[in-house]
Enzyme design. Structure first.
Site, PDB file in Angstrom:
ATOM      1  N   GLU A  29       0.845  -1.267  -0.018  1.00  0.00           N
ATOM      2  CA  GLU A  29      -0.042  -0.047  -0.014  1.00  0.00           C
ATOM      3  C   GLU A  29       0.936   1.402   0.193  1.00  0.00           C
ATOM      4  OE1 GLU A  29      -3.104   0.123   3.124  1.00  0.00           O
ATOM      5  OE2 GLU A  29      -3.832  -1.867   2.416  1.00  0.00           O
ATOM      6  N   ASP A  68      -9.263   0.288  -0.524  1.00  0.00           N
ATOM      7  CA  ASP A  68      -7.845   0.794  -0.007  1.00  0.00           C
ATOM      8  C   ASP A  68      -7.572   2.362  -0.782  1.00  0.00           C
ATOM      9  OD1 ASP A  68      -7.026  -1.360   1.278  1.00  0.00           O
ATOM     10  OD2 ASP A  68      -6.176  -2.341  -0.193  1.00  0.00           O
ATOM     11  N   LYS A  87      -4.259  -6.344  -2.823  1.00  0.00           N
ATOM     12  CA  LYS A  87      -4.031  -7.691  -2.043  1.00  0.00           C
ATOM     13  C   LYS A  87      -3.103  -8.643  -2.810  1.00  0.00           C
ATOM     14  CE  LYS A  87      -7.859  -7.855   0.589  1.00  0.00           C
ATOM     15  NZ  LYS A  87      -7.608  -7.270   1.791  1.00  0.00           N
TER      16      LYS A  87
END
Length: 143
Positions: A29, A68, A87
């Protein structure tokens, strides 16, 4: 991939939300945050700044899914908006049935069922708002 922290954007005006409260829950991320922040083609972005309601297949109740990322991208054919989930590739498909049902396998089945429900609702949410839902894995992030 179990790293967490705060991200401080280089270009806070591009961030849609509170730029002093950007949290990453994995290094993947964080890598995407750096990309969004520094890429000239990314016009605006946000991390977990809105939710998509979804019905859980486990308890049948409504829950809130915070994707996200939200990203607005400048393309040759016009601006595009994406909702992005980061993911591991292994979590993007149903688990394979082992010879015996272990706790690990049952947990993977629950995780898949919830993710699948979230993503189906996110796809519909995006269609209604002229956006696109995509999942980025280690393949797309080149990790």
């Amino acid at each position: 991939m179990a790293y967490r922290g705060r991200y401080i954007p280089t270009y806070p005006k591009k961030y849609k939300g509170d730029p002093s409260n950007i949290i990453y829950r994995s290094l993947w991320e964080r890598k995407f945050m750096v990309y969004c922040d520094r890429n000239d083609k990314i016009l605006e972005w946000g991390s977990e700044e809105f939710f998509v309601p979804y019905r859980s297949p486990l308890d049948g109740k409504m829950h809130r899914y915070f994707p996200d990322f939200y990203v607005k991208v400048k393309t040759p054919t016009g601006d595009k908006k994406w909702v992005v989930e980061v993911k591991p590739k292994a979590q993007c498909k149903p688990p394979k049935m082992p010879k015996r049902k272990t706790k690990k396998y049952l947990n993977e089945v629950r995780t898949w069922a919830i993710n699948d429900a979230k993503w189906k609702h996110a796809i519909e949410y995006c269609k209604d708002r002229n956006m696109e839902f995509i999942i980025l894995t280690e393949v797309e992030l080149m990790i």
